[in-house]
Design an enzyme around this catalytic site. Structure first.
Site, mmCIF file in Angstrom:
data_model
loop_
_atom_site.group_PDB
_atom_site.id
_atom_site.type_symbol
_atom_site.label_atom_id
_atom_site.label_comp_id
_atom_site.label_asym_id
_atom_site.label_seq_id
_atom_site.Cartn_x
_atom_site.Cartn_y
_atom_site.Cartn_z
ATOM 1 N N ARG A 1 0.852 -1.184 0.000
ATOM 2 C CA ARG A 1 0.000 0.000 0.000
ATOM 3 C C ARG A 1 0.889 1.235 0.000
ATOM 4 N NH1 ARG A 1 -4.433 1.103 4.652
ATOM 5 N NH2 ARG A 1 -2.580 1.646 5.818
ATOM 6 N N SER B 1 -12.534 -4.804 -2.066
ATOM 7 C CA SER B 1 -12.962 -4.468 -0.705
ATOM 8 C C SER B 1 -14.475 -4.351 -0.623
ATOM 9 C CB SER B 1 -12.332 -3.145 -0.260
ATOM 10 O OG SER B 1 -10.957 -3.291 -0.030
ATOM 11 N N LYS C 1 -6.513 3.504 8.918
ATOM 12 C CA LYS C 1 -7.183 4.049 7.743
ATOM 13 C C LYS C 1 -8.193 5.084 8.217
ATOM 14 C CE LYS C 1 -9.332 2.749 3.379
ATOM 15 N NZ LYS C 1 -9.941 1.680 2.564
#
Length: 220
Positions: A47, A116, A145
């Site tokens: 990521r 997701s 997040k």
């Protein structure tokens, strides 16, 4: 004669490490990933949303080589261009990214594509002809997040998991104790960030998580 369709890659959804530059600290992301691979992660997700492309590409190429040396796929979060340029093993997308069907067309059939799911509205895109696995969550509140959707909780996770026809990886606020509960709720594996990246000994943390998942499967 009908065309021969390329076989989808095989992968093990048991333990997915999602990398985080900040949590890896001075140890560094690549060294953390190497330790986690030694500890038994089965999927590595890079990521790098805010990382400049040249740095991200160099890291991604290094992670691909490192993961393959352990027989583990390396997939890229969100960035299709980066996944293709680094010759990664796949891509993981969310609702704000390009549609999965478009990504599959560009990726081809020989790469992994994850999606997701944060709520029932995301289920419409879960086509097993396109998607290889779903990351379902956040199951619990998470600090890694800031823009995460509201937590599903175990009951919400269990309800949505029953509607998904592909392997499901639980994500969001996962630790050792919650891993046990998630596997019991039907998860095929878990994805973690701080539970490995934020630990002093990421190899040991990965090994404990892997052992916990295997033990939970034996009790399910």
């Amino acid at each position: 004669m009908a065309p021969i369709q390329a076989a989808r890659p095989q992968f093990d959804p048991t333990l997915n490490l999602v990398t985080d530059h900040g949590l890896c600290g001075e140890r560094g992301l690549v060294a953390t990933a190497a330790a986690a691979l030694a500890g038994g992660i089965t999927l590595l997700q890079y990521r790098a949303k805010e990382i400049p492309i040249r740095r991200a590409l160099a890291e991604a190429i290094e992670l691909v080589a490192l993961a393959r040396a352990h027989g583990v796929p390396m997939i890229v979060n969100d960035r299709l261009d980066l996944a293709l340029a680094a010759e990664a093993d796949g891509l993981h997308l969310g609702a704000s990214d390009m549609p999965p069907a478009v990504a599959r067309h560009l990726l081809g059939e020989r790469r992994i594509l994850g999606w997701s799911v944060t709520c029932a509205g995301d289920l419409a895109e879960v086509d097993p002809a396109v998607i290889d696995y779903v990351g379902l969550g956040p199951v619990f509140a998470t600090s890694t997040k800031p823009d995460a959707a509201p937590p599903l909780g175990l009951d919400g996770f269990r309800a949505l998991r029953g509607e998904i026809p592909v392997p499901v990886i639980g994500i969001g606020g996962i630790d050792i104790d919650r891993t046990l509960a998630l596997i019991a709720a039907g998860a095929d594996g878990v994805a973690v960030i701080s539970a490995i990246c934020g630990e002093d000994d990421p190899e040991r943390a990965a090994r404990r998580l892997r052992q916990t998942i295997e033990a939970a499967r034996g009790e399910r």
